[in-house]
Design an enzyme around this catalytic site. Structure first.
Site, mmCIF file in Angstrom:
data_model
loop_
_atom_site.group_PDB
_atom_site.id
_atom_site.type_symbol
_atom_site.label_atom_id
_atom_site.label_comp_id
_atom_site.label_asym_id
_atom_site.label_seq_id
_atom_site.Cartn_x
_atom_site.Cartn_y
_atom_site.Cartn_z
ATOM 1 N N GLY A 273 15.228 -15.512 6.616
ATOM 2 C CA GLY A 273 15.569 -15.284 5.338
ATOM 3 C C GLY A 273 16.395 -14.255 5.037
ATOM 4 N N GLN A 274 17.429 -14.439 4.132
ATOM 5 C CA GLN A 274 18.300 -13.279 3.853
ATOM 6 C C GLN A 274 18.973 -13.078 2.377
ATOM 7 O OE1 GLN A 274 21.036 -12.436 7.356
ATOM 8 N NE2 GLN A 274 21.128 -10.480 6.817
ATOM 9 N N GLY A 275 18.853 -12.057 1.854
ATOM 10 C CA GLY A 275 19.390 -12.099 0.437
ATOM 11 C C GLY A 275 20.322 -10.708 0.337
ATOM 12 N N ALA B 100 17.728 -7.867 0.816
ATOM 13 C CA ALA B 100 16.645 -8.005 1.624
ATOM 14 C C ALA B 100 16.674 -8.966 2.592
ATOM 15 C CB ALA B 100 15.540 -8.278 0.769
ATOM 16 N N LYS C 94 9.350 -8.092 5.038
ATOM 17 C CA LYS C 94 10.200 -7.952 4.135
ATOM 18 C C LYS C 94 10.991 -6.834 4.219
ATOM 19 C CE LYS C 94 11.757 -9.196 -0.765
ATOM 20 N NZ LYS C 94 11.322 -9.705 -1.925
ATOM 21 N N ASP D 16 11.124 -14.404 -12.259
ATOM 22 C CA ASP D 16 11.871 -14.826 -11.360
ATOM 23 C C ASP D 16 11.125 -16.269 -10.652
ATOM 24 O OD1 ASP D 16 13.962 -15.417 -9.460
ATOM 25 O OD2 ASP D 16 13.353 -13.346 -8.338
#
Length: 426
Positions: free
Chosen positions: A123-125, A128, A155, A250
């Site tokens: 996963g990628q934001g 992060a 993470k 969130d």
């Protein structure tokens, strides 16, 4: 990931830690605009004793208010104050370019005395990246909740942001044992001057957003009884978290990990017989969460910096001068439920009676009375109130509906088994 910058605090009764962080020169709110909801913060002043627009200093103050210093928290490893070593950042950059897949060779990442084998990004934001990670076998103090062995999620966040670990730790300490599986609790945090790295349980079954995407790609719709199950889980989750003094800010399908452990399938019941104790949802990502115990009782908040757009509540719209506390989580819950029912995010509209409601029309074959009550009460919870809305009553209406209809409890079991098979084919 959301920016954490400007903030203001009003009132004579602000938390001491916040006051110490602020120092002098608190700016007036009348010149500030909210970031996401289009609500101008001008107009009438909100009640005294409220925080205006959450920012980095506010979060730092909440950390200062913790009873245990960061360096003494269990599982925290503070490395050098400067940037992470080049060999660390090079390894992270290389692995971030590789997708997790079977057969991909692991790459060692050494953090102080600990070494982790990374197997690509899952996963990628914006700030992060999450990697599949395997601690070396000498890490005897770690136990993974994953059925397949000691596989974890690492993470990696830059810039460094320790608050997520601290918030999770604070919440975990306050929760009753039975409620803890509903919330992610990181096992470790490695911290450099420019990076934080959280070691967490790996969610092999994905997130609620993954499930919704799978339904959409296969041309299916989540059945109403499954939506009810997740609504009960969400209401129960917020009851425990808010009672513990934490507001998430969130709450989205992407931040809800599916819990699908255990093989002992029984008919569902509110007391969770058989493996239902291991099924449901786990809330992730506490990077924007508020710890209300850092503020005087009755403190409320104003503005929408740090609030996920889908959680923007009525107090952030229409030039409202109302303040909020738990309201963004109520709106976030409504958005998640709307995604379950309709397969798309909530669009709230204000009726002629002044009350907010979804723009989507509920289907006649659904239990419209139950869903209307949920949306009406949570989208219109009293503003400028620091009191929790009584979620227990809402939860019990859904539970009672299912308990009074044994055929629905049997249907739920079969549909959840079917969903599990569908998700394993992802």
């Amino acid at each position: 990931e959301m920016m954490r910058d400007d903030f203001m605090v009003y009132g004579d009764d602000v938390a001491p830690a916040v006051s110490q962080t602020l120092g002098e020169g608190v700016e007036d709110a009348s010149d500030q605009s909210s970031r996401h909801c289009g609500n101008e913060a001008g107009g009438s002043r909100a009640p005294m004793g409220y925080v205006e627009v959450l920012g980095r200093e506010t979060y730092s103050a909440m950390m200062e208010a913790c009873d245990t210093p960061l360096s003494e928290l269990e599982g925290v490893f503070l490395h050098q104050e400067g940037p992470a070593p080049k060999e660390v950042t090079d390894t992270i950059s290389m692995c971030a370019r590789r997708q997790r897949a079977s057969g991909v060779q692991t790459v060692p990442l050494k953090l102080g005395e600990s070494t982790y084998l990374l197997k690509g990004a899952v996963g990628q934001g914006q700030t992060a990246t999450i990697f599949e990670a395997y601690p070396l076998m000498d890490e005897e103090d770690l136990e993974s909740a994953d059925d397949e062995g000691n596989v974890f999620a690492l993470k990696v966040q830059s810039p460094a942001w320790a608050w997520e670990y601290v918030a999770q730790h604070q919440l975990n300490q306050r929760l009753e044992a039975e409620a803890r599986p509903m919330f992610m609790h990181a096992h470790r945090m490695h911290m450099f001057g420019d990076h934080t790295m959280l070691l967490m349980d790996f969610g092999e079954h994905g997130t609620l957003q993954d499930a919704l995407d799978k339904y959409a790609t296969t041309g299916q719709q989540m059945e109403e009884v499954v939506c009810m199950f997740y609504a009960i889980e969400l209401l129960n989750m917020l009851e425990h978290m808010h009672t513990a003094g934490v507001v998430h800010l969130d709450l989205t399908p992407a931040n809800l990990m599916l819990r699908n452990g255990g093989q002992e399938w029984e008919e569902w019941a509110p007391w969770k017989p058989g493996s239902w104790q291991e099924k449901g949802l786990m809330l992730l990502d506490f990077g924007a969460a508020l710890d209300l115990t850092a503020f005087p009782p009755g403190t409320t908040f104003r503005g929408d910096t740090n609030v996920e757009p889908s959680c923007c509540c009525a107090e952030m719209r229409d030039e409202s001068t109302d303040t909020w506390v738990f309201h963004p989580d109520y709106t976030g819950l409504c958005n998640v439920v709307h995604c379950l029912l309709f397969g798309r995010p909530l669009e709230a509209v204000k009726g002629e009676d002044g009350r907010w409601r979804p723009s989507s029309q509920l289907r006649r074959q659904w239990q419209t009375g139950l869903w209307q009550r949920l949306f009406d009460e949570l989208l219109n919870a009293p503003g400028s109130s620091a009191e929790q809305y009584p979620l227990e009553g809402l939860r019990q209406t859904f539970e009672e509906y299912l308990v009074d209809r044994p055929e629905k409890m049997r249907e739920l079991k079969l549909l959840m088994m079917k969903q599990t098979i569908m998700l394993f084919s992802m």
